[in-house]
Design an enzyme around this catalytic site. Sequence first.
Site, short mmCIF file in Angstrom:
data_model
loop_
_atom_site.label_atom_id
_atom_site.label_comp_id
_atom_site.label_asym_id
_atom_site.label_seq_id
_atom_site.Cartn_x
_atom_site.Cartn_y
_atom_site.Cartn_z
CG HIS A 37 -2.01 -1.06 1.31
ND1 HIS A 37 -1.56 -2.22 1.61
CD2 HIS A 37 -3.11 -1.27 0.97
CE1 HIS A 37 -2.61 -3.35 1.62
NE2 HIS A 37 -3.76 -2.54 1.27
CG HIS A 282 -6.02 1.74 -0.96
ND1 HIS A 282 -5.96 2.66 0.15
CD2 HIS A 282 -6.35 0.69 -0.70
CE1 HIS A 282 -6.38 1.76 0.97
NE2 HIS A 282 -6.64 0.63 0.48
CD GLU A 440 -22.60 -5.80 23.06
OE1 GLU A 440 -23.63 -6.07 23.90
OE2 GLU A 440 -22.68 -4.87 21.91
CG HIS A 502 -30.80 -12.83 24.86
ND1 HIS A 502 -31.75 -12.41 23.66
CD2 HIS A 502 -30.81 -11.83 25.57
CE1 HIS A 502 -31.78 -11.14 23.50
NE2 HIS A 502 -31.17 -10.88 24.49
#
Length: 698
Positions: A37, A282, A440, A502
């Site tokens: 890159h 890039h 989270e 869950h």
Amino acid sequence: MSTTFKAPEGWTELDRTAVDTARVLAADAVEKVGNGHPGTAVSLAPAAYLLYQRIMRHDPTDANWLGRDRFILSAGHSSLTQYIQLFLGGFGLELDDLKALRTFGSKTPGHPENFVTDGVEMTTGPLGQGISSAVGFAMAQRRERGLLDPEAAPGTSPFDHFTYVIASDGDLQEGVSSEASSLAGTQELGNLIVIWDDNEISIEGDTSIAFGEDTAARYEAYGWDVRTVDWTQGGSEYLEDVAALEQAILEGQKVTDKPTFIRLRTVIGWPIPELAGSHTVHGAKLGTEAVAALKELLGFDPKQDFAVDEKVLVHTRALAERAKAEREQWEESYQAWRSANAEQAALLDRLQARELPEGFAEAFPTFEADEKGIATRAASGKVLEALAPVMPELWGGSADLAGSNNTTMKGEPSFLPKDRSSSEFSGTPYGRTLHFGIREHGMGAILSGIALHGLTRPYGGTFFQFADYMRGAVRLAALMKTPSTYVWTHDSIGLGEDGPTHQPVEHLAAYRAIPNLSIVRPADANETAQAWKALLERDHGPVGLILSRQAMPTFDRSEYASAEGLAKGAYIMKEASADPQLILIATGSEVQHAAAAQKTLEAEGIPTRLVSMPSMEWFEEQDEEYRESVLPAAVTARVSVEAGIAMPWHKLLGAHGRAVSLEHYGASADANTLFTEFGFTPEAVVAAAKESLAAAQG
């Protein structure tokens, strides 16, 4: 566009040549290996040089100096942006290391790796992780200052320093950066400065196809100090105004109640003729003609590769002398602090040595035998409460689930700006209880940053099912062997009525599949205490502590072996009455069913060994002699008992073994009903055992 360059006051022609040398080295390194890159490393060379040579407080002779500023290259794909500055500054990389870019065994891997290259604070590459973990670095610095030097005026403590970040468009598109950046604004982290390389290019081209919001306004809404430095001059010309960038950074340093976000408008690959501004620069080599054109433009010999004028290197490596003077000034302040703060100095020495405190082993509670028992999440909370006064470096919290995760140490203040306290949580800037919000993934990255900063030991909690939201950060922590602790509760169908959305089913298998991550699922309260003790003693690599919502029996350790065996990952919890014909292996809440099944099998005259295996990873670390003593190869009748898919167990079960497992999603009902309906009962274990015995004897 015409190009000009505006240097900060005091820069010489050698500084300008050094920047151009960095551009050429980036082009040559990628060209040599054939991939990489180069574009960002070329256009950001002035900004990186400014940070390394003028802004940051660091020491090339000691990359781990306590008083250093931290630098995180969140745009990890542009690893040359950092490697070349480490080379120029004399941090240990040499020209041959740049020539070995992205090759096996080199000090210059494709993305920065903190366990490979001196001067790299953390491994980056997965976009968003660097800037998000940098929030953890900044939080750790504040907590450490609170432990060691809380009364010092702002900017006067030897523990005051900044964390700097270079972030890309991609970093700011990944959701994890939004989570962490929002929290950084809430926490008013004035020690964090982010430079966003706003070049409007990603792999698929112009970012307008997917990234259209006013990002600077978004960060202002997060509560950041936002500044813009536009080298494109609104598209009229290209002025690499390094002086303006330096001024923005210096002004940002003065803002103590907000993190600083500097939008740096650039053209990727500038000033590569024909290619600057194109997404082709890039992530691919430039090609021989483009590299030659860049060298000619900058006054380098197009036929010479990896050209570094010795005068340039002498100049840039004079950084060590400048650092020496700054370090001597810091050292004077540091020694004055040590003289005036003997108790805190002793604490610092212990923290730096990663030694456990006096009274550590004695602090852990012992739980009496109890048929009703308690949930292991509740036992974990009691352990944390007991450790709080003994281990000030231990701190953490939850992703908005503190009451469920039992992650709040009783009586400890929250880590919050004073004006952020609530009726439930009273905080100070140096507090201990962390509130990650419902973030989270951000929590996982922040925990890594806190741990990597070096002195404290963080933990963070959520439901185990939601660990998937943070998996990217967990994997990176495992790669770095970062000692983060994840308190993952509500470990199975045992959480009951919330239902299959869950209830983790595949998660134990999925997280055991991550190398260097230890999964520990204790069978009762005493195993939970020993799990905390063992992971803190190990202090190596991330640990997922898998805890139950529902109560489960606390085993009578006069009948069963000591829970201290947990430290080896698996242990004989109760031996067979004679040479074992059968081995039952279980974890977590299912150990009780295996224990009951053992009694039935023994009563029927089948010598049966009961093994608790809370951590496969820790067991696999043991020597062959120990592993054979627990699971002798000659005993091929084996049963595993765990409320999750059986995938990880087959390597231990062999051809004759049987698994009592859950190969489908759960349901919405109370825990006892679900365990019974889905076959987690002593009777089911006995049936599986007899099948295995028949197969082994067949």
